[in-house]
Design a protein around this motif. Structure first.
Motif, mmCIF file in Angstrom:
data_model
loop_
_atom_site.group_PDB
_atom_site.id
_atom_site.type_symbol
_atom_site.label_atom_id
_atom_site.label_comp_id
_atom_site.label_asym_id
_atom_site.label_seq_id
_atom_site.Cartn_x
_atom_site.Cartn_y
_atom_site.Cartn_z
ATOM 1 N N ASP A 1 -3.622 6.856 -11.531
ATOM 2 C CA ASP A 1 -4.073 6.313 -10.247
ATOM 3 C C ASP A 1 -4.855 7.369 -9.476
ATOM 4 O O ASP A 1 -4.685 8.574 -9.669
ATOM 5 N N GLU A 2 -5.682 6.889 -8.562
ATOM 6 C CA GLU A 2 -6.294 7.770 -7.582
ATOM 7 C C GLU A 2 -5.686 7.471 -6.221
ATOM 8 O O GLU A 2 -5.616 6.307 -5.809
ATOM 9 N N LEU A 3 -5.227 8.507 -5.544
ATOM 10 C CA LEU A 3 -4.683 8.369 -4.204
ATOM 11 C C LEU A 3 -5.537 9.184 -3.243
ATOM 12 O O LEU A 3 -6.281 10.076 -3.654
ATOM 13 N N GLU A 4 -5.428 8.852 -1.987
ATOM 14 C CA GLU A 4 -6.214 9.536 -0.965
ATOM 15 C C GLU A 4 -5.377 10.641 -0.336
ATOM 16 O O GLU A 4 -4.215 10.432 0.024
ATOM 17 N N LEU A 5 -5.966 11.809 -0.193
ATOM 18 C CA LEU A 5 -5.300 12.952 0.432
ATOM 19 C C LEU A 5 -6.309 13.640 1.332
ATOM 20 O O LEU A 5 -7.312 14.177 0.852
ATOM 21 N N LEU B 1 -2.027 8.394 -0.112
ATOM 22 C CA LEU B 1 -2.252 7.036 0.370
ATOM 23 C C LEU B 1 -3.039 6.202 -0.632
ATOM 24 O O LEU B 1 -3.858 6.729 -1.390
ATOM 25 N N THR B 2 -2.794 4.899 -0.578
ATOM 26 C CA THR B 2 -3.714 3.966 -1.243
ATOM 27 C C THR B 2 -5.080 4.112 -0.592
ATOM 28 O O THR B 2 -5.208 3.993 0.632
ATOM 29 N N PRO B 3 -6.133 4.400 -1.375
ATOM 30 C CA PRO B 3 -7.451 4.652 -0.779
ATOM 31 C C PRO B 3 -7.944 3.497 0.089
ATOM 32 O O PRO B 3 -7.880 2.334 -0.294
ATOM 33 N N ASP C 1 0.846 -1.196 0.000
ATOM 34 C CA ASP C 1 0.000 0.000 0.000
ATOM 35 C C ASP C 1 0.880 1.245 0.000
ATOM 36 O O ASP C 1 1.882 1.324 0.725
ATOM 37 N N VAL C 2 0.492 2.214 -0.786
ATOM 38 C CA VAL C 2 1.284 3.434 -0.939
ATOM 39 C C VAL C 2 1.039 4.377 0.234
ATOM 40 O O VAL C 2 -0.103 4.594 0.655
#
Length: 570
Positions: free
Chosen positions: A204-208, A253-255, A173-174
């Protein structure tokens, strides 16, 4: 790629070394170059025989320690620089304390300015300081930035350190801690950071900050790329994010993969620390309240949530005293409440053992996905995609028959315990009911756990009366008045059918269980084919009973209906 933080007191010497190694200027600000003093994080890279290597140059002055910690936090290796003509300095000690608190084991000791003084004393002194830390035994190199002496040996040593670093998991996980954010004309907001593991791709979609943001573009080592995996320095162009919406200390982050943590239990590298400190993790710095739990453990309450897992390392720093108070190892990011007298002491004892098992003891059941998100290895009793505390699971299996018996007492006419009722009374997810039932030696049939084949006493007496009527006239099903007089409503009749005492022919029409077989035997004596009226007369019953009984015989394969509505016995 490998990433190395360059730490130490001698700012000018560090920056000179990086320039000589990479041909790049790590000091981004004019004031840094004018003063020969690193103020903020600097970045540069080069290629060694083992592959590319990037440097994060961190400030050495105590006024910029927060910046320094933001640089070393996410980096797996360090180059600690000491000057031959100055020796060990207070900031060298703080940098080493930070690296030791973070558990950094890979690195290099570099004594610079070897042309100005004999490097031997500085080297010996530095080794003495490193001896009791995570960097004990690292290779040491003496160099001169002015003459270039020792640079080849330094490159070889750096290559050796880079090759020794563990390979990151590309599927992890990112979590990209942001150490810098800025705006590029025509592109929008760009953030940079050290990607420790995982993979990021354009699109990609990442969480912020709790929302999803698309990755518009990527750069690594100054070049556009479509995909980058850790460990790497990376610049991420974010779509739909304003410059003031992201900054140092945030994380991409990885969602859905990282819990937002306000309370966590940790192990401390110091026996006692003040109650109010600043927690440094990754590039973040967050005020924290420290509550001791005993045995070198504590509960931290953060001023704002951070994406953390068990196994993460950080630092507690006292900004007033300008010192590292303790290194921190995260043990549990979903700790139980301390709401009873003596709970803190008991929790401290819990944390000296298997923390994953302790977490399961408090939670009972946790999904594999959540265990992973919390940073725990697989633990407990495997139940599909769940893991259970052994004692909790044994208790569920033991209680299941008790719940079934209690339901039977409450609902004596019910077909069995519905799975959803069992789930609610055992307080387990519905998807685990089948596993509990199986382990308890019960059965799940059509979404229910069947109960014992017995009727309540009043129903038993009423059914016996119907059986007596049918013994005298097998096909004279009791009418509605007779059933009502006996107290046999739809639920009571359904229970009698379920336990095999009666057979349902139609709504409100019941016969003895052997009635279909006996009816077929009577009809077999009629000339074939026969009509419904002939069957009714032969059976000595009414049209109310005869018609649904013939349909039942058809469905059971005892008779066959012909196109002209006559029938034959098979």
């Amino acid at each position: 790629m490998r990433v190395i933080a360059t730490a130490g007191h001698v700012d000018h010497g560090k920056s000179t070394l990086i320039r000589l190694l990479t041909g790049m200027e790590p000091d981004r600000w004019a004031e840094e170059r004018r003063r020969g003093l690193t103020i903020d994080l600097g970045f540069a890279w080069t290629t060694l025989p083992g592959g590319p290597i990037a440097f994060v140059d961190v400030p050495g002055h105590e006024r910029f320690t927060t910046n320094m910690l933001a640089g070393v936090g996410p980096v797996p290796a360090a180059m600690l620089v000491v000057a031959a003509d100055e020796g060990w300095m207070p900031q060298s000690a703080e940098h080493l304390a930070a690296l030791d608190g973070l558990g950094v084991r890979h690195g290099l000791l570099v004594v610079t300015r070897a042309d100005l003084a004999d490097p031997g004393p500085a080297l010996a002194e530095a080794r003495g300081h490193l001896a009791a830390t995570s960097l004990h035994g690292v290779r040491a190199v003496a160099v001169s930035g002015r003459t270039g002496e020792g640079l080849d040996g330094l490159r070889a040593a750096l290559d050796e350190v880079a090759r020794a670093l563990p390979e990151p998991d590309p599927a992890a996980d990112v979590r990209l801690w942001v150490d810098r954010s800025f705006t590029v004309r025509g592109a929008g907001t760009v953030v940079t950071g050290t990607l420790g593991a995982g993979t990021v791709s354009v699109g990609d979609e990442l969480e912020l900050g709790g929302r999803r943001v698309p990755v518009r573009g990527l750069q690594s080592l100054g070049e556009p790329v479509e995909r980058v995996g850790g460990v790497a320095r990376v610049a991420v162009n974010l779509r739909g994010v304003e410059r003031d919406q992201v900054g140092r200390g945030d994380a991409l982050l990885t969602p859905g993969a990282w819990p937002a943590v306000r309370e966590l239990d940790v192990r401390l590298s110091a026996p006692e620390v003040p109650a109010r400190l600043v927690l440094h993790v990754g590039s973040a710095a967050v005020p924290a309240h420290v509550r001791p739990l005993g045995a070198g453990t504590a509960r931290l309450v953060l001023a704002r949530p951070l994406p953390l897992r068990a196994g993460d390392r950080g630092l507690l720093r006292d900004p007033g005293l300008h010192r590292i108070a303790a290194g921190v190892l995260v043990l549990d990011v979903r700790p139980p409440a301390l709401d009873r007298r003596g709970a803190a002491r008991l929790r401290g004892l819990d944390l000296t053992g298997d923390v994953a098992a302790s977490h399961l003891r408090h939670r009972g059941l946790v999904t594999v996905r959540e265990l992973r998100a919390l940073g725990f290895d697989d633990a407990g009793v495997p139940v599909g995609e769940w893991r259970a505390d052994p004692d909790h699971w044994a208790g569920l299996v033991r209680r299941a028959p008790e719940v079934v018996a209690a339901w039977r007492a409450e609902q004596p006419l019910a077909a069995g315990v519905p799975a959803e009722v069992l789930a609610r009374r055992l307080d387990v997810p519905a998807e685990l009911v089948a596993a509990v039932v199986d382990q308890a030696g019960l059965r799940l049939v059509d979404g229910r756990v069947p109960t014992a084949a017995a009727l309540p006493a009043p129903v038993e007496r009423a059914v016996a009366a119907v059986e007596a009527d049918l013994a005298r006239s097998p096909f004279a099903a009791p009418d509605a008045n007779r059933l009502a007089g006996l107290g046999l409503g739809p639920r009571e009749l359904a229970a009698a059918v379920r336990v095999g005492r009666l057979v349902r022919v139609a709504d409100g029409v019941v016969l003895a269980p052997d009635a279909p077989r006996r009816a077929a035997a009577v009809l077999a004596d009629l000339p074939a084919p026969f009509t419904a009226g002939q069957a009714k007369a032969a059976l000595g019953t009414t049209r109310r009973v005869a018609l649904p009984l013939l349909e039942l015989l058809d469905s059971l394969g005892l008779t066959r209906r012909l196109p002209d509505d006559t029938r034959v016995v098979r």
